[in-house]
Scaffold this active site. Structure first.
Site, PDB file in Angstrom:
ATOM      1  N   HIS A 464       0.715  -1.286   0.050  1.00 40.97           N
ATOM      2  CA  HIS A 464       0.109  -0.097  -0.017  1.00 40.97           C
ATOM      3  C   HIS A 464       0.880   1.051   0.016  1.00 40.97           C
ATOM      4  O   HIS A 464       0.564   2.218  -0.720  1.00 40.97           O
ATOM      5  CB  HIS A 464      -0.790  -0.110   1.321  1.00 40.97           C
ATOM      6  CG  HIS A 464      -1.842   1.422   1.320  1.00 40.97           C
ATOM      7  ND1 HIS A 464      -3.064   1.225   1.186  1.00 40.97           N
ATOM      8  CD2 HIS A 464      -1.487   2.469   1.645  1.00 40.97           C
ATOM      9  CE1 HIS A 464      -3.504   2.433   1.273  1.00 40.97           C
ATOM     10  NE2 HIS A 464      -2.661   3.149   1.755  1.00 40.97           N
ATOM     11  N   GLU A 465       1.823   1.226   0.862  1.00 35.04           N
ATOM     12  CA  GLU A 465       2.520   2.564   1.058  1.00 35.04           C
ATOM     13  C   GLU A 465       3.639   2.621   0.029  1.00 35.04           C
ATOM     14  O   GLU A 465       3.837   3.863  -0.655  1.00 35.04           O
ATOM     15  CB  GLU A 465       3.438   2.485   2.373  1.00 35.04           C
ATOM     16  CG  GLU A 465       2.543   2.545   3.533  1.00 35.04           C
ATOM     17  CD  GLU A 465       1.469   3.546   3.698  1.00 35.04           C
ATOM     18  OE1 GLU A 465       1.791   4.804   3.054  1.00 35.04           O
ATOM     19  OE2 GLU A 465       0.402   3.374   4.352  1.00 35.04           O
ATOM     20  N   HIS A 468       1.897   4.575  -2.878  1.00 35.52           N
ATOM     21  CA  HIS A 468       1.911   5.792  -2.637  1.00 35.52           C
ATOM     22  C   HIS A 468       3.285   6.528  -3.139  1.00 35.52           C
ATOM     23  O   HIS A 468       3.410   7.401  -3.885  1.00 35.52           O
ATOM     24  CB  HIS A 468       1.570   6.344  -1.190  1.00 35.52           C
ATOM     25  CG  HIS A 468       0.381   6.495  -0.798  1.00 35.52           C
ATOM     26  ND1 HIS A 468      -0.495   7.006  -1.302  1.00 35.52           N
ATOM     27  CD2 HIS A 468      -0.029   5.842   0.309  1.00 35.52           C
ATOM     28  CE1 HIS A 468      -1.886   6.875  -0.613  1.00 35.52           C
ATOM     29  NE2 HIS A 468      -1.534   6.145   0.563  1.00 35.52           N
ATOM     30  N   HIS A 471       3.515   6.822  -6.814  1.00 38.52           N
ATOM     31  CA  HIS A 471       2.604   8.276  -7.350  1.00 38.52           C
ATOM     32  C   HIS A 471       3.731   9.347  -7.198  1.00 38.52           C
ATOM     33  O   HIS A 471       3.603  10.318  -8.051  1.00 38.52           O
ATOM     34  CB  HIS A 471       1.487   8.344  -6.410  1.00 38.52           C
ATOM     35  CG  HIS A 471       0.548   9.123  -6.814  1.00 38.52           C
ATOM     36  ND1 HIS A 471      -0.854   9.619  -6.170  1.00 38.52           N
ATOM     37  CD2 HIS A 471       0.303   9.948  -8.152  1.00 38.52           C
ATOM     38  CE1 HIS A 471      -1.618  10.144  -6.902  1.00 38.52           C
ATOM     39  NE2 HIS A 471      -1.050  10.303  -8.068  1.00 38.52           N
TER      40      HIS A 471
END
Length: 675
Positions: A464-465, A468, A471
């Site tokens: 998940h991180e 990020h 991105h």
């Protein structure tokens, strides 16, 4: 000597010179950076030249360069590796940072220049990215209060300064409660705990300079304790301590702070003419209105609650079969859910965990990024802010793209949770600035010489991180104002939640889920049982999340409550929260909402983004390959590299061709009833 925070960083990859920075450097560096930024902003605002995009917006983009550099280091360190000196300075800086922000966004001459550009936008010959940046600058200034009269601007500035002080205090109180609580465990207290939990409890004791084993409030330790400990009395004690963070009375109690924060947020919204803080906060988001948020949450609440109630009945019967009478309690749920998972799916966390070594999961995340986007990761020997942190150079086709920093282990100096941040963001204006991105997690640290083993939930957090981080890493815009994760709050979780899907791809597990001792790949049958169980206990997970999201919305949707805890209880009663489930984040430790403004009236964002991420991964399934090159190229072009260059619905529609409904989310969580 030159303050190392102020000198331009010229070492390898222009990393912050952590070894040269002392806590004493921060305060003078901030003072210098504030003064420099104020002077530049004044020059822009008071220019005798007619406003142009270059001499106003682009000039503002670079006006706070030194302040951004200093703040980027300080706020990353105060979250990930705090010291008493850093915490004291954070308290001192909170009103100063808020005051500076108000000075800029309520600067009347500067706003007049931006307003003039906005009114003339159609005649300026702007490219789409420039027009978007101008739109966002104008919106930011208006929403900050630039168009208010002098008395209202003054009050708005006071409100923001006080909110900054309160949110800092909330965060530090929570850190203190988490840091100060520890439960020593005698040999008999370890009953039922698998070796990896015992090792984590031993490592936690070592970190505190103690002998034996201790239980802490670190999620990666307390959750497996609640799953495996046969000592119901200790599970109750631990769970109640976890639930009581920020509500223990005394100096670290957050309940009064929460009430004042909500009152000031309401006043802020009313100053700007909004009927509520939620109406103000949601206007620029994808959801737009509190009603749209509530509609989504309640669409999911009904099937999630029904599933949770069914599960609670089964788990309560298991408890009674053990000869335990009385109510099925929140500290019983994880214990019996783990036993049920083993019985129904033949899955044992202790059997699974050796296949999810931290280093292997980092490599899995990197490998997926390579196969999707052509990125490679080369370890670099860099002096960072803590010995546990490590760094990699990110390359594509041999060219430098970014630096990625991973800081994975829990420690007393680190706030709880997991997050992605940056020491430097990507932009092209003023030179090609490449990002330095950091993922911070709180995984249980192993004993010396032992491999760090992750739970399935930990591995999902890592992916998940890293979503990020991608991105930020793949951002390709000219202006830092719209770089990377500078997007609507209910869109920012799309890349992170989407990336979690690759952890469940069988070939990814076959390649990377290898036994930490033997190196053998995860057995196919165990892998398939794991994937089949990914929707297991989703009634519980969905309900505890939705309860927090609905309470957050209620706090901000109408008049600010004088007693937030009473409102919390009222909302939970109205929606019928099952007795044995608690909110994921109760009000006194709801850092997403009260330790800053990011997720206030916005905790729903994870679910709003999940509607898109579930649909987005379907695009790869439809292509017949989770690593389909054409789909990955569209994902990068329209979402990962685009930052905030367009409205989120336009970006998503460009990738997918349409906006999704809620069905893929319900299907992904196993909450969709068969037709």
């Amino acid at each position: 000597m030159t303050n190392p925070l102020l000198a331009r960083w010229t070492g390898d990859f222009a990393l912050p010179p952590f070894a040269a920075i002392s806590d004493a450097d921060f305060a003078p560096a901030f003072e210098t950076a504030f003064a420099e930024a104020r002077a530049i902003v004044a020059t822009i605002a008071e220019s005798g030249e007619p406003p142009t995009f270059a001499n106003t917006i682009e000039a503002m983009e670079l006006a706070e360069e030194t302040l951004d550099r200093v703040a980027g280091v300080f706020y990353n360190l105060v979250g990930a590796d705090s010291t008493p000196e850093r915490e004291a300075l954070q308290r001192e800086l909170a009103p100063k940072m808020a005051a500076f922000s108000s000075e800029v966004t309520m600067n009347a001459p500067l706003f007049r220049r931006i307003e003039a550009l906005w009114e003339a936008r159609d005649s300026l010959g702007l490219i789409p990215e420039q027009r978007r940046v101008l739109e966002l600058y104008h919106r930011m200034f208006v929403r900050a209060g630039a168009a208010l009269d002098e008395a209202a601007r003054k009050r708005m500035s006071e409100v923001k300064e006080r909110l900054a002080v309160l949110s800092t205090a909330f965060s530090q109180n929570l850190l203190a409660d988490e840091r100060d609580w520890a439960l020593p465990l005698a040999e008999g207290d370890l009953e039922g705990l698998p070796d990896f939990v015992v090792a984590s409890a031993k490592a936690a004791a070592e970190e505190r300079g103690q002998e034996g084993h201790v239980l802490t409030l670190n999620r990666s330790l307390i959750v497996p304790f609640l799953q495996f400990s046969t000592r119901r009395d200790l599970r109750e004690k631990a769970f109640k301590a976890w639930l009581a963070r920020g509500a223990n009375g005394g100096e670290t109690d957050n309940r009064g702070l929460a009430a004042e924060i909500l009152k000031l947020r309401e006043e802020r919204a009313k100053l700007l003419g909004y009927e509520s803080f939620a109406a103000y906060k949601l206007e620029p988001e994808m959801a737009k209105t509190p009603g749209a948020v509530r509609d989504l949450l309640m669409q999911v609440w009904k099937p999630a609650r029904a599933r949770a109630e069914d599960d609670a009945a089964i788990l309560a019967k298991m408890m009674r079969d053990d000869g335990i009478n009385g109510e099925f309690e929140p500290w019983d749920w994880r214990y019996y859910a783990e036993r049920r998972r083993k019985a129904e799916h033949d899955l044992d966390e202790a059997e699974l965990k050796p296949y999810f070594a931290l280093d292997a999961m980092i490599e899995a995340a990197f490998d997926c990024a390579h196969r999707l986007f052509g990125l490679t990761f080369r370890p670099i020997d860099a002096k960072l802010y803590n010995p546990d942190a490590r760094a990699w150079e990110v390359l594509r086709d041999g060219r430098h793209v970014a630096v990625f920093v991973g800081d994975y282990f829990a420690r007393a100096s680190k706030r709880s949770g997991a997050w992605c941040s940056a020491f430097r963001t990507q932009r092209k204006l003023g030179g090609d600035q490449r990002p330095i991105v950091v993922n911070v997690c709180n995984f249980a640290k192993p004993s010396k010489g032992k491999p760090a083993l992750l739970s399935w939930d930990d591995a999902r957090t890592l992916f998940h991180e890293f979503g990020h981080a991608l991105h930020q890493i793949l951002s390709d815009v000219t202006y830092g104002f719209i770089s990377g994760t500078a997007v609507a709050r209910d869109f920012v979780e799309l890349p992170s939640q989407l990336y979690e899907h690759w952890l469940e791809v069988p070939e990814v597990l076959d390649r990377h889920a290898r036994h930490a001792t033997t190196g053998e790949p995860i057995p196919v049958q165990l892998r398939d049982r794991l994937i089949a169980a990914t929707t297991y206990d989703q009634g519980f997970a969905t309900v505890e999340y939705l309860a927090s999201a609905l309470v957050d919305l209620a706090f901000h949707e109408g008049a600010a409550p004088t007693d937030p805890m009473a409102v919390q209880e009222k909302v939970l009663a109205e929606i019928g929260l099952p007795r044995a489930i608690r909110m994921r984040h109760a009000t006194p430790h709801f850092a997403h909402v009260f330790a800053g403004d990011g997720y206030s009236a916005g905790y729903y964002s994870y679910m709003w983004s999940e509607v898109m991420d579930a649909d987005a991964f379907e695009a790869f399934r439809e292509a017949g390959d989770p690593f389909d090159a054409a789909t990955a190229k569209r994902l990068e072009a329209h979402i990962l590299s685009a930052g905030g260059s367009q409205e989120p619905d336009a970006l998503y529609s460009a990738f997918r061709g349409r906006m999704p409904g809620v069905e893929p989310l319900l299907k992904g969580r196993g909450l969709l009833e068969p037709a």
